[in-house]
Design a protein around this motif. Structure first.
Motif, PDB file in Angstrom:
ATOM      1  N   SER A 129       0.842  -1.192   0.000  1.00 30.51           N
ATOM      2  CA  SER A 129       0.000   0.000   0.000  1.00 30.51           C
ATOM      3  C   SER A 129       0.879   1.243   0.000  1.00 30.51           C
ATOM      4  CB  SER A 129      -0.923   0.019   1.231  1.00 30.51           C
ATOM      5  OG  SER A 129      -0.164   0.103   2.424  1.00 30.51           O
ATOM      6  N   ILE A 130       0.343   2.328  -0.517  1.00 29.24           N
ATOM      7  CA  ILE A 130       1.041   3.615  -0.573  1.00 29.24           C
ATOM      8  C   ILE A 130       0.179   4.646   0.141  1.00 29.24           C
ATOM      9  CG2 ILE A 130       1.838   5.486  -2.075  1.00 29.24           C
ATOM     10  CD1 ILE A 130       3.665   3.216  -2.407  1.00 29.24           C
ATOM     11  N   ALA A 131       0.801   5.466   0.982  1.00 28.85           N
ATOM     12  CA  ALA A 131       0.087   6.556   1.659  1.00 28.85           C
ATOM     13  C   ALA A 131       0.536   7.891   1.072  1.00 28.85           C
ATOM     14  CB  ALA A 131       0.360   6.520   3.157  1.00 28.85           C
ATOM     15  N   ILE A 132      -0.430   8.744   0.739  1.00 31.01           N
ATOM     16  CA  ILE A 132      -0.131  10.020   0.086  1.00 31.01           C
ATOM     17  C   ILE A 132      -0.943  11.134   0.738  1.00 31.01           C
ATOM     18  CG2 ILE A 132      -0.214  11.311  -2.089  1.00 31.01           C
ATOM     19  CD1 ILE A 132       0.051   8.708  -3.599  1.00 31.01           C
ATOM     20  N   PHE A 133      -0.309  12.284   0.907  1.00 33.11           N
ATOM     21  CA  PHE A 133      -1.015  13.508   1.281  1.00 33.11           C
ATOM     22  C   PHE A 133      -1.220  14.297  -0.013  1.00 33.11           C
ATOM     23  CE2 PHE A 133       1.531  12.509   5.138  1.00 33.11           C
ATOM     24  CZ  PHE A 133       0.484  12.303   6.019  1.00 33.11           C
ATOM     25  N   PRO A 134      -2.406  14.226  -0.618  1.00 32.12           N
ATOM     26  CA  PRO A 134      -2.605  14.822  -1.954  1.00 32.12           C
ATOM     27  C   PRO A 134      -2.390  16.325  -2.012  1.00 32.12           C
ATOM     28  CG  PRO A 134      -4.409  13.342  -1.384  1.00 32.12           C
ATOM     29  CD  PRO A 134      -3.615  13.543  -0.144  1.00 32.12           C
ATOM     30  N   GLU A 135      -2.491  17.017  -0.882  1.00 35.52           N
ATOM     31  CA  GLU A 135      -2.259  18.464  -0.887  1.00 35.52           C
ATOM     32  C   GLU A 135      -0.801  18.792  -1.210  1.00 35.52           C
ATOM     33  OE1 GLU A 135      -5.016  19.976   2.709  1.00 35.52           O
ATOM     34  OE2 GLU A 135      -4.168  17.960   2.873  1.00 35.52           O
ATOM     35  N   GLY A 136       0.097  17.820  -0.987  1.00 37.43           N
ATOM     36  CA  GLY A 136       1.500  18.008  -1.332  1.00 37.43           C
ATOM     37  C   GLY A 136       2.301  18.755  -0.288  1.00 37.43           C
ATOM     38  N   THR A 137       1.646  19.348   0.670  1.00 40.25           N
ATOM     39  CA  THR A 137       2.273  20.104   1.745  1.00 40.25           C
ATOM     40  C   THR A 137       1.226  20.340   2.820  1.00 40.25           C
ATOM     41  OG1 THR A 137       3.609  22.094   2.223  1.00 40.25           O
ATOM     42  CG2 THR A 137       1.720  22.374   0.757  1.00 40.25           C
ATOM     43  N   LEU A 138       1.610  20.992   3.909  1.00 39.80           N
ATOM     44  CA  LEU A 138       0.628  21.287   4.950  1.00 39.80           C
ATOM     45  C   LEU A 138      -0.427  22.237   4.396  1.00 39.80           C
ATOM     46  CD1 LEU A 138       2.882  21.915   8.110  1.00 39.80           C
ATOM     47  CD2 LEU A 138       2.048  19.752   7.163  1.00 39.80           C
ATOM     48  N   THR A 139      -1.673  22.044   4.799  1.00 39.90           N
ATOM     49  CA  THR A 139      -2.752  22.899   4.311  1.00 39.90           C
ATOM     50  C   THR A 139      -2.460  24.368   4.592  1.00 39.90           C
ATOM     51  OG1 THR A 139      -5.115  23.370   4.437  1.00 39.90           O
ATOM     52  CG2 THR A 139      -4.067  22.627   6.457  1.00 39.90           C
ATOM     53  N   ARG A 140      -2.864  25.218   3.680  1.00 42.52           N
ATOM     54  CA  ARG A 140      -2.729  26.664   3.849  1.00 42.52           C
ATOM     55  C   ARG A 140      -4.021  27.295   4.359  1.00 42.52           C
ATOM     56  NH1 ARG A 140       2.099  24.968   3.134  1.00 42.52           N
ATOM     57  NH2 ARG A 140       3.482  26.117   1.762  1.00 42.52           N
ATOM     58  N   SER A 141      -5.054  26.492   4.543  1.00 37.18           N
ATOM     59  CA  SER A 141      -6.332  27.011   5.029  1.00 37.18           C
ATOM     60  C   SER A 141      -6.152  27.629   6.411  1.00 37.18           C
ATOM     61  CB  SER A 141      -7.368  25.884   5.101  1.00 37.18           C
ATOM     62  OG  SER A 141      -8.464  26.256   5.903  1.00 37.18           O
ATOM     63  N   PRO A 142      -6.644  28.847   6.650  1.00 38.09           N
ATOM     64  CA  PRO A 142      -6.508  29.490   7.964  1.00 38.09           C
ATOM     65  C   PRO A 142      -7.121  28.667   9.090  1.00 38.09           C
ATOM     66  CG  PRO A 142      -7.271  31.070   6.327  1.00 38.09           C
ATOM     67  CD  PRO A 142      -7.339  29.720   5.681  1.00 38.09           C
ATOM     68  N   ASP A 143      -8.144  27.892   8.781  1.00 40.53           N
ATOM     69  CA  ASP A 143      -8.817  27.086   9.789  1.00 40.53           C
ATOM     70  C   ASP A 143      -8.438  25.610   9.706  1.00 40.53           C
ATOM     71  OD1 ASP A 143     -10.279  29.271  10.921  1.00 40.53           O
ATOM     72  OD2 ASP A 143     -11.585  29.200   9.159  1.00 40.53           O
ATOM     73  N   LEU A 144      -7.365  25.328   8.954  1.00 39.83           N
ATOM     74  CA  LEU A 144      -6.772  23.987   8.870  1.00 39.83           C
ATOM     75  C   LEU A 144      -7.661  22.948   8.182  1.00 39.83           C
ATOM     76  CD1 LEU A 144      -5.048  23.746  12.391  1.00 39.83           C
ATOM     77  CD2 LEU A 144      -4.154  24.709  10.262  1.00 39.83           C
ATOM     78  N   TRP A 145      -8.597  23.409   7.349  1.00 38.41           N
ATOM     79  CA  TRP A 145      -9.387  22.465   6.555  1.00 38.41           C
ATOM     80  C   TRP A 145      -8.550  21.966   5.369  1.00 38.41           C
ATOM     81  CZ3 TRP A 145     -13.633  20.435   8.398  1.00 38.41           C
ATOM     82  CH2 TRP A 145     -14.417  21.158   9.301  1.00 38.41           C
ATOM     83  N   PRO A 146      -8.877  20.795   4.830  1.00 36.29           N
ATOM     84  CA  PRO A 146      -8.178  20.342   3.627  1.00 36.29           C
ATOM     85  C   PRO A 146      -8.287  21.376   2.515  1.00 36.29           C
ATOM     86  CG  PRO A 146      -9.466  18.552   4.564  1.00 36.29           C
ATOM     87  CD  PRO A 146      -9.845  19.798   5.324  1.00 36.29           C
ATOM     88  N   MET A 147      -7.227  21.516   1.732  1.00 33.08           N
ATOM     89  CA  MET A 147      -7.225  22.496   0.651  1.00 33.08           C
ATOM     90  C   MET A 147      -7.192  21.793  -0.704  1.00 33.08           C
ATOM     91  SD  MET A 147      -3.325  23.990   0.605  1.00 33.08           S
ATOM     92  CE  MET A 147      -1.920  22.931   0.254  1.00 33.08           C
ATOM     93  N   ARG A 148      -7.034  22.557  -1.736  1.00 34.71           N
ATOM     94  CA  ARG A 148      -6.959  22.018  -3.098  1.00 34.71           C
ATOM     95  C   ARG A 148      -5.826  20.994  -3.192  1.00 34.71           C
ATOM     96  NH1 ARG A 148      -4.576  25.878  -7.496  1.00 34.71           N
ATOM     97  NH2 ARG A 148      -2.749  25.186  -6.336  1.00 34.71           N
ATOM     98  N   GLY A 149      -6.092  19.877  -3.849  1.00 35.22           N
ATOM     99  CA  GLY A 149      -5.085  18.830  -3.963  1.00 35.22           C
ATOM    100  C   GLY A 149      -4.331  18.882  -5.279  1.00 35.22           C
TER     101      GLY A 149
END
Length: 260
Positions: A129-149
């Protein structure tokens, strides 16, 4: 002109998924994770016990990889394989350990990722199995919601035909603030992980996608992850995924430091 970076070697697939080197690394990291926080998973039964698949998760702090790796190794009894930023692999000693443990270096800019993707293909073909964070980096959302992937995870899934499972995780920000250095560890502090149903990609499989369709598939992945994070947080996310470009933010590195 800057001299191009030397291409990094890729990890070699071990015939045993949970091999000796991985077990050795895990024996060091597991006690550390247990001191920092408590991983509380839900939805494990949705994941296959054997065979290849891709896990996609939101990315809030630099502790997320530890939490997901612990979840995969300890609670799923599988080997965690991450697509991780190549700068980690250039640290003397650390890079060799990461490769020996089956981690795959990927380049942020100025270098094609054909070789890392071939390595990921090989791991999936071998039943890992492979684990990926599709955002590519830490989210930039001010409220820490997932952002554009980014499209790398979905491209890998469509090229290999393996299933994709979404993971929402929340709680690491209580231990280490986003891009912060002040640890607030506690073995009682929960990092909750919620596994969702397999993402239905049937509309995108077995055909050549144009850029708009690839973006739609990537958006579907991020929206599915966001729904899981909403359940964990007990809140509703904004209707639109956060877009760093529209907000004038850098898309890699510490965007808060860059803003200053």
């Amino acid at each position: 002109m800057a001299k191009p970076k030397k291409e990094l070697p890729m990890p070699k697939i071990n015939s045993s998924e949970r091999h000796f080197v991985l077990a050795l690394v895990a024996s060091i990291l597991i006690p550390i994770v247990r001191l920092l926080f408590k991983v509380e998973p839900k939805g494990i039964e949705k994941l296959p016990k054997h065979g290849s698949y891709i896990l996609v998760s939101n990315h809030v702090t630099n502790l997320d990889a530890l939490a997901v790796a612990y979840f995969v190794y300890v609670q799923l009894k599988r080997a965690p394989h991450f697509l991780a930023k190549e700068s980690l692999f250039r640290i003397p000693g650390i890079g060799g350990i990461l490769r020996a443990a089956g981690q795959i270096p990927v380049y942020r800019s100025g270098h094609r990722n054909d070789t890392p993707l071939k390595a990921a293909h090989a791991y999936l073909k071998a039943g890992h199995s492979i684990a990926i964070f599709p955002e590519g980096t830490l989210t930039r959302s001010p409220d820490l919601w997932p952002m554009r992937g980014k499209s790398g995870a979905i491209r890998l899934a469509l090229e290999t035909g393996v299933p994709v499972y979404p993971v929402g995780q929340w709680g690491s920000e209580k231990v280490l603030p986003q891009y912060g250095s002040k640890f607030r560890p506690g073995f009682w502090k929960p990092v909750r992980i919620l596994v969702g149903d397999e993402i239905d990609l049937s509309d995108y499989r077995k055909r050549q996608l144009n850029p708009d369709q690839l973006n739609d598939a990537t958006k579907l992945v991020m929206q599915t992850i966001t729904q899981l994070v909403e359940e964990l947080r007990g809140e509703k996310a904004p209707l639109e995924l956060w877009d760093p470009a529209k907000a004038g933010q850098t898309t890699s590195g510490n965007f808060k430091k860059a803003r200053k």
